[in-house]
Design an enzyme around this catalytic site. Structure first.
Site, PDB file in Angstrom:
ATOM      1  N   ALA A  15       0.899  -1.258   0.039  1.00 10.58           N
ATOM      2  CA  ALA A  15       0.001  -0.019  -0.113  1.00 10.58           C
ATOM      3  C   ALA A  15       0.917   1.294   0.137  1.00 10.58           C
ATOM      4  O   ALA A  15       0.785   2.354  -0.784  1.00 10.58           O
ATOM      5  CB  ALA A  15      -1.094  -0.138   1.243  1.00 10.58           C
ATOM      6  N   ARG A 101      14.034   3.339  14.118  1.00  9.14           N
ATOM      7  CA  ARG A 101      13.524   4.698  14.520  1.00  9.14           C
ATOM      8  C   ARG A 101      13.916   5.112  15.971  1.00  9.14           C
ATOM      9  O   ARG A 101      14.338   6.432  15.962  1.00  9.14           O
ATOM     10  CB  ARG A 101      12.082   4.680  14.896  1.00  9.14           C
ATOM     11  CG  ARG A 101      11.363   4.553  13.327  1.00  9.14           C
ATOM     12  CD  ARG A 101       9.644   4.666  13.636  1.00  9.14           C
ATOM     13  NE  ARG A 101       8.957   4.477  12.504  1.00  9.14           N
ATOM     14  CZ  ARG A 101       8.045   3.614  12.442  1.00  9.14           C
ATOM     15  NH1 ARG A 101       7.290   3.302  13.671  1.00  9.14           N
ATOM     16  NH2 ARG A 101       7.373   3.516  11.208  1.00  9.14           N
ATOM     17  N   CYS A 130       2.953   6.330  11.667  1.00  4.71           N
ATOM     18  CA  CYS A 130       2.011   7.435  10.908  1.00  4.71           C
ATOM     19  C   CYS A 130       1.287   8.234  11.830  1.00  4.71           C
ATOM     20  O   CYS A 130       1.084   9.323  11.704  1.00  4.71           O
ATOM     21  CB  CYS A 130       0.892   6.464  10.304  1.00  4.71           C
ATOM     22  SG  CYS A 130       0.329   5.113  11.073  1.00  4.71           S
ATOM     23  N   SER A 160      -5.549   0.592   6.554  1.00  4.15           N
ATOM     24  CA  SER A 160      -4.445   0.734   5.539  1.00  4.15           C
ATOM     25  C   SER A 160      -3.094   0.942   6.337  1.00  4.15           C
ATOM     26  O   SER A 160      -2.178   0.309   5.910  1.00  4.15           O
ATOM     27  CB  SER A 160      -4.239   2.229   4.808  1.00  4.15           C
ATOM     28  OG  SER A 160      -4.593   3.403   5.840  1.00  4.15           O
ATOM     29  N   GLY A 161      -3.333   0.884   7.868  1.00  4.19           N
ATOM     30  CA  GLY A 161      -1.957   0.944   8.674  1.00  4.19           C
ATOM     31  C   GLY A 161      -1.529  -0.531   8.859  1.00  4.19           C
ATOM     32  O   GLY A 161      -0.169  -0.621   9.126  1.00  4.19           O
ATOM     33  N   HIS A 243      -6.136   8.128   9.003  1.00  6.87           N
ATOM     34  CA  HIS A 243      -6.499   8.024  10.474  1.00  6.87           C
ATOM     35  C   HIS A 243      -6.942   9.207  11.221  1.00  6.87           C
ATOM     36  O   HIS A 243      -6.805  10.397  10.392  1.00  6.87           O
ATOM     37  CB  HIS A 243      -5.018   7.735  11.351  1.00  6.87           C
ATOM     38  CG  HIS A 243      -4.201   6.486  10.894  1.00  6.87           C
ATOM     39  ND1 HIS A 243      -5.021   5.472  10.216  1.00  6.87           N
ATOM     40  CD2 HIS A 243      -3.176   6.009  11.223  1.00  6.87           C
ATOM     41  CE1 HIS A 243      -3.947   4.517  10.041  1.00  6.87           C
ATOM     42  NE2 HIS A 243      -3.088   4.980  10.767  1.00  6.87           N
TER      43      HIS A 243
HETATM   44  P1  A2P Z   1       4.792  -8.655  -2.201  1.00  8.49           P
HETATM   45  O1  A2P Z   1       3.838  -8.114  -2.523  1.00  8.49           O
HETATM   46  O2  A2P Z   1       5.950  -9.376  -3.019  1.00  8.49           O
HETATM   47  O3  A2P Z   1       4.568  -9.506  -0.819  1.00  8.49           O
HETATM   48  P2  A2P Z   1       1.653  -4.124   2.651  1.00  8.49           P
HETATM   49  O4  A2P Z   1       2.382  -3.606   3.985  1.00  8.49           O
HETATM   50  O5  A2P Z   1       0.883  -3.255   1.804  1.00  8.49           O
HETATM   51  O6  A2P Z   1       1.201  -5.441   2.979  1.00  8.49           O
HETATM   52  O7  A2P Z   1       2.995  -4.350   1.729  1.00  8.49           O
HETATM   53  C1  A2P Z   1       4.422  -4.862   2.118  1.00  8.49           C
HETATM   54  C2  A2P Z   1       5.240  -4.990   0.988  1.00  8.49           C
HETATM   55  O8  A2P Z   1       6.451  -5.506   1.315  1.00  8.49           O
HETATM   56  C3  A2P Z   1       5.036  -5.554  -0.411  1.00  8.49           C
HETATM   57  O9  A2P Z   1       5.393  -4.962  -1.566  1.00  8.49           O
HETATM   58  C4  A2P Z   1       5.546  -7.040  -0.271  1.00  8.49           C
HETATM   59  O10 A2P Z   1       5.709  -7.463  -1.352  1.00  8.49           O
HETATM   60  C5  A2P Z   1       6.895  -6.677   0.419  1.00  8.49           C
HETATM   61  N1  A2P Z   1       7.629  -7.742   1.250  1.00  8.49           N
HETATM   62  C6  A2P Z   1       6.780  -8.685   1.754  1.00  8.49           C
HETATM   63  N2  A2P Z   1       7.579  -9.607   2.399  1.00  8.49           N
HETATM   64  C7  A2P Z   1       8.772  -9.323   1.517  1.00  8.49           C
HETATM   65  C8  A2P Z   1      10.114 -10.190   1.459  1.00  8.49           C
HETATM   66  N3  A2P Z   1      10.387 -11.112   2.196  1.00  8.49           N
HETATM   67  N4  A2P Z   1      10.923  -9.642   0.570  1.00  8.49           N
HETATM   68  C9  A2P Z   1      10.750  -8.565   0.045  1.00  8.49           C
HETATM   69  N5  A2P Z   1       9.726  -7.858  -0.128  1.00  8.49           N
HETATM   70  C10 A2P Z   1       8.750  -8.263   0.988  1.00  8.49           C
END
Ligand code: A2P
Length: 342
Positions: A15, A101, A130, A160-161, A243
């Site tokens: 997101a 952080r 956020c 969304s968080g 939020h």
């Molecule tokens: P992917 O879509 O390939 O899982 P959100 O917070 O909206 O769920 O998004 C998390 C983001 O972090 C997505 O782009 C997701 O990619 C990525 N992500 C999650 N796990 C991994 C990982 N092991 N390596 C690289 N990117 C990751």
């Protein structure tokens, strides 16, 4: 603006990642080459950027060669794994996760509040939580005029968080409920549609959850007031994005409401939204997609002569995450602060 740079978005399919890509285009960020990184799951997917299709790559240790700026938003463990590798190959990482952080070596930056902190980076700059960003931009203009003694904040946090999949889950749950079926919760711990629950981050020994303690510690670090008194209650609500927060601010002497309204109305990154006659104040649907945090209902606390009450809504994905990160990147270019400080 500065010369063009090579940018990588880590977590490009999430997101916040999607919003980062949109903002890079919208704000004409000076990009030479844009690399989109995610997990193996989405490798090969195409994302459109500035009229081009860019293929998403699975991140690995060699992904950061020739990259100047990494905008990371793939979660704490991915940041912990890859940030130092990106820095070692010469990139500056602007990290959206909570991994760094509170690290003393890592600046925690809201450009409207403490831009100068970014100059001292050693390769990693952290983007605050956020809820902390949204509260910070709204109340710092008041704090500058009369120091805040104590903050009591309650949050109303959208799905969304918890990421793109949590947003989709709430829509599916709502549909299920309307169809008379039982809603399933897989990403969030409980059904959020037509419901709410205290924030699902882990609880500490003091019975505050991690999200609440982030607001305490991060606000202190960003404001540069290590003993600032802050207490927070964080709640997830069935709003998709943006939020809201109610904030009670205590000062050491009364703070005129009109003065507070003037300060909020003229502050950068904040819009005063108050129509007392129509009882119209900020709402998440109005804040969605907006850069500014919407602030209103600034009023005298009737229970305490030196306190004010206020209400805000802000787009969690935009100013609460992606926009703040891009503003940090713009600051680095504008001030020529890309190089690691001595
Ligand atoms: P992917 O879509 O390939 O899982 P959100 O917070 O909206 O769920 O998004 C998390 C983001 O972090 C997505 O782009 C997701 O990619 C990525 N992500 C999650 N796990 C991994 C990982 N092991 N390596 C690289 N990117 C990751």
């Amino acid at each position: 603006m500065a010369d063009q740079v090579n940018v990588a978005v880590l977590g490009a399919t999430g997101a916040v990642g999607q919003e980062l890509i949109k903002l890079l285009e919208e704000r004409s960020f000076p990009i030479k080459n844009l690399k989109l990184l995610a997990s193996q799951r989405s490798a090969g997917n195409k994302v459109s950027f500035a009229g081009q299709d860019i293929v998403v790559e699975a991140v690995d240790d060699n992904s950061f060669k020739d990259v100047d700026i990494v905008l990371a938003s793939a979660g704490g463990s991915i940041s912990k794994n890859y940030a130092s590798k990106a820095v070692a190959s010469g990139a500056v990482v602007i990290d959206n996760s909570s991994a760094f952080r509170m690290d003393d070596e890592v600046p925690l930056v809201i450009p409207e509040i403490n831009p100068e902190a970014a100059a001292k980076h050693k390769g990693i700059i952290a983007n605050p939580n956020c809820t902390t960003i949204l509260m910070g931009v709204a109340i710092y203009p008041l704090h500058q005029v009369q120091p805040i003694k104590r903050i009591v904040v309650s949050t109303y946090q959208s799905a969304s968080g918890a990421g793109a999949r949590a947003m989709a889950e709430v829509e599916t749950q709502a549909q299920a409920i309307l169809n008379g079926e039982n809603p399933k919760a897989e990403i969030l711990p409980y059904p959020l549609a037509f419901n709410l629950f205290p924030h699902n981050s882990p609880l500490g020994d003091n019975h505050y959850c991690q999200e609440e303690m982030k607001m305490v510690h991060e606000t202190r670090k960003i404001f540069g007031v290590p003993d600032l008194r802050v207490t927070a209650t964080c709640v997830r609500v069935p709003v998709l994005r943006a939020h809201s927060e109610t904030i009670n601010l205590e000062f050491d002497r009364p703070f005129a409401v009109e003065k507070a309204q003037e300060l909020v109305a003229s502050a950068e990154g904040v819009t005063l939204v108050e129509d007392w006659e129509k009882n119209y104040f900020p709402m998440p649907i109005d804040a969605t997609g907006k850069d500014d945090v919407l602030v209103g209902r600034i009023r005298q606390d009737i229970s305490h002569e030196s306190s004010l009450e206020l209400w805000l809504c802000g787009d969690q994905i935009r100013k609460g995450a992606a926009l703040n990160a891009i503003q940090i990147a713009e600051l680095l270019l504008e001030k020529n602060w890309l190089k690691v400080s001595a």
